[in-house]
Scaffold this motif. Sequence first.
Motif, PDB file in Angstrom:
ATOM      1  N   CYS A   1      36.901  47.069 -55.129  1.00  0.00           N
ATOM      2  CA  CYS A   1      35.942  47.406 -54.082  1.00  0.00           C
ATOM      3  C   CYS A   1      36.668  47.907 -52.832  1.00  0.00           C
ATOM      4  O   CYS A   1      37.609  47.260 -52.355  1.00  0.00           O
ATOM      5  N   ILE A   2      36.216  49.038 -52.306  1.00  0.00           N
ATOM      6  CA  ILE A   2      36.853  49.610 -51.115  1.00  0.00           C
ATOM      7  C   ILE A   2      36.537  48.812 -49.851  1.00  0.00           C
ATOM      8  O   ILE A   2      37.236  48.936 -48.847  1.00  0.00           O
ATOM      9  N   ASP A   3      35.481  47.996 -49.901  1.00  0.00           N
ATOM     10  CA  ASP A   3      35.106  47.214 -48.730  1.00  0.00           C
ATOM     11  C   ASP A   3      35.698  45.807 -48.741  1.00  0.00           C
ATOM     12  O   ASP A   3      36.158  45.319 -47.709  1.00  0.00           O
ATOM     13  N   THR A   4      35.680  45.168 -49.907  1.00  0.00           N
ATOM     14  CA  THR A   4      36.099  43.759 -49.972  1.00  0.00           C
ATOM     15  C   THR A   4      37.463  43.560 -50.608  1.00  0.00           C
ATOM     16  O   THR A   4      38.077  42.505 -50.432  1.00  0.00           O
ATOM     17  N   GLY A   5      37.933  44.539 -51.370  1.00  0.00           N
ATOM     18  CA  GLY A   5      39.196  44.396 -52.084  1.00  0.00           C
ATOM     19  C   GLY A   5      39.065  43.569 -53.352  1.00  0.00           C
ATOM     20  O   GLY A   5      40.043  43.345 -54.058  1.00  0.00           O
ATOM     21  N   LYS A   6      37.845  43.122 -53.652  1.00  0.00           N
ATOM     22  CA  LYS A   6      37.614  42.322 -54.854  1.00  0.00           C
ATOM     23  C   LYS A   6      37.402  43.231 -56.059  1.00  0.00           C
ATOM     24  O   LYS A   6      37.064  44.404 -55.920  1.00  0.00           O
ATOM     25  N   LEU A   7      37.572  42.626 -57.219  1.00  0.00           N
ATOM     26  CA  LEU A   7      37.353  43.350 -58.458  1.00  0.00           C
ATOM     27  C   LEU A   7      35.849  43.542 -58.683  1.00  0.00           C
ATOM     28  O   LEU A   7      35.070  42.608 -58.545  1.00  0.00           O
ATOM     29  N   ILE A   8      35.468  44.780 -58.977  1.00  0.00           N
ATOM     30  CA  ILE A   8      34.065  45.091 -59.266  1.00  0.00           C
ATOM     31  C   ILE A   8      33.793  44.605 -60.691  1.00  0.00           C
ATOM     32  O   ILE A   8      34.572  44.896 -61.597  1.00  0.00           O
ATOM     33  N   PRO A   9      32.703  43.860 -60.906  1.00  0.00           N
ATOM     34  CA  PRO A   9      32.408  43.359 -62.252  1.00  0.00           C
ATOM     35  C   PRO A   9      32.291  44.481 -63.288  1.00  0.00           C
ATOM     36  O   PRO A   9      31.782  45.565 -62.993  1.00  0.00           O
TER      37      PRO A   9
ATOM     38  N   GLN B   1      32.256  50.165 -55.034  1.00  0.00           N
ATOM     39  CA  GLN B   1      31.837  48.965 -54.312  1.00  0.00           C
ATOM     40  C   GLN B   1      31.214  47.945 -55.250  1.00  0.00           C
ATOM     41  O   GLN B   1      30.556  48.313 -56.224  1.00  0.00           O
ATOM     42  N   THR B   2      31.389  46.673 -54.893  1.00  0.00           N
ATOM     43  CA  THR B   2      30.623  45.632 -55.562  1.00  0.00           C
ATOM     44  C   THR B   2      29.180  45.790 -55.107  1.00  0.00           C
ATOM     45  O   THR B   2      28.910  46.421 -54.081  1.00  0.00           O
ATOM     46  N   ILE B   3      28.270  45.188 -55.839  1.00  0.00           N
ATOM     47  CA  ILE B   3      26.851  45.313 -55.465  1.00  0.00           C
ATOM     48  C   ILE B   3      26.609  44.648 -54.114  1.00  0.00           C
ATOM     49  O   ILE B   3      25.828  45.128 -53.299  1.00  0.00           O
ATOM     50  N   GLU B   4      27.326  43.554 -53.841  1.00  0.00           N
ATOM     51  CA  GLU B   4      27.166  42.859 -52.555  1.00  0.00           C
ATOM     52  C   GLU B   4      27.582  43.761 -51.389  1.00  0.00           C
ATOM     53  O   GLU B   4      26.890  43.843 -50.377  1.00  0.00           O
ATOM     54  N   ALA B   5      28.729  44.440 -51.546  1.00  0.00           N
ATOM     55  CA  ALA B   5      29.200  45.337 -50.489  1.00  0.00           C
ATOM     56  C   ALA B   5      28.243  46.516 -50.307  1.00  0.00           C
ATOM     57  O   ALA B   5      27.969  46.940 -49.193  1.00  0.00           O
ATOM     58  N   LYS B   6      27.710  47.021 -51.410  1.00  0.00           N
ATOM     59  CA  LYS B   6      26.761  48.127 -51.353  1.00  0.00           C
ATOM     60  C   LYS B   6      25.488  47.720 -50.605  1.00  0.00           C
ATOM     61  O   LYS B   6      24.980  48.478 -49.772  1.00  0.00           O
ATOM     62  N   LEU B   7      24.988  46.512 -50.891  1.00  0.00           N
ATOM     63  CA  LEU B   7      23.783  46.032 -50.225  1.00  0.00           C
ATOM     64  C   LEU B   7      24.017  45.767 -48.732  1.00  0.00           C
ATOM     65  O   LEU B   7      23.135  46.014 -47.922  1.00  0.00           O
ATOM     66  N   LYS B   8      25.199  45.311 -48.372  1.00  0.00           N
ATOM     67  CA  LYS B   8      25.509  45.091 -46.949  1.00  0.00           C
ATOM     68  C   LYS B   8      25.541  46.402 -46.181  1.00  0.00           C
ATOM     69  O   LYS B   8      25.164  46.460 -45.025  1.00  0.00           O
ATOM     70  N   ARG B   9      26.028  47.461 -46.846  1.00  0.00           N
ATOM     71  CA  ARG B   9      26.123  48.775 -46.198  1.00  0.00           C
ATOM     72  C   ARG B   9      24.747  49.389 -45.959  1.00  0.00           C
ATOM     73  O   ARG B   9      24.573  50.169 -45.045  1.00  0.00           O
TER      74      ARG B   9
END
Length: 127
Positions: free
Chosen positions: A98-106, A118-126
């Motif tokens: 993920c470009i926002d969190t650095g976490k692995l996208i499922p 992006q992870t879905i969480e990062a996408k929803l925050k944006r």
Amino acid sequence: MVQEDKKRYSEEELKEFEVLISQKLEASRSELNYIKETLSKRNDSGTDNTSGTSKLLEDGADTSERENFSQLAARQQKFIQQLEAALVRIKNGTYGICIDTGKLIPKERLRAVPHTQQTIEAKLKRS
């Protein structure tokens, strides 16, 4: 190893995504070519325009349809560019992060939207 602890996908996992993306890329390019062929046939009006104003409404519908095909082509080109960029990320080892969190996208998300960054969480925050 738990997925949350992983920093990146293995070479085998990346190869799986590369195959998936390559298949989508091939299908997308084929669809884009079809759209372009359809557009070029619609632009080649031949002698149909010789009947004057009796076809005015049809001409308006043709113009609208041409615009719709042009928009489809533009969206398809953007999708192809995103898929090509995903292949570059696979090559340089940043795919699936993920470009926002650095976490692995499922994996499930990557299979559904292989060009996502992006992870879905990062996408929803944006949003």
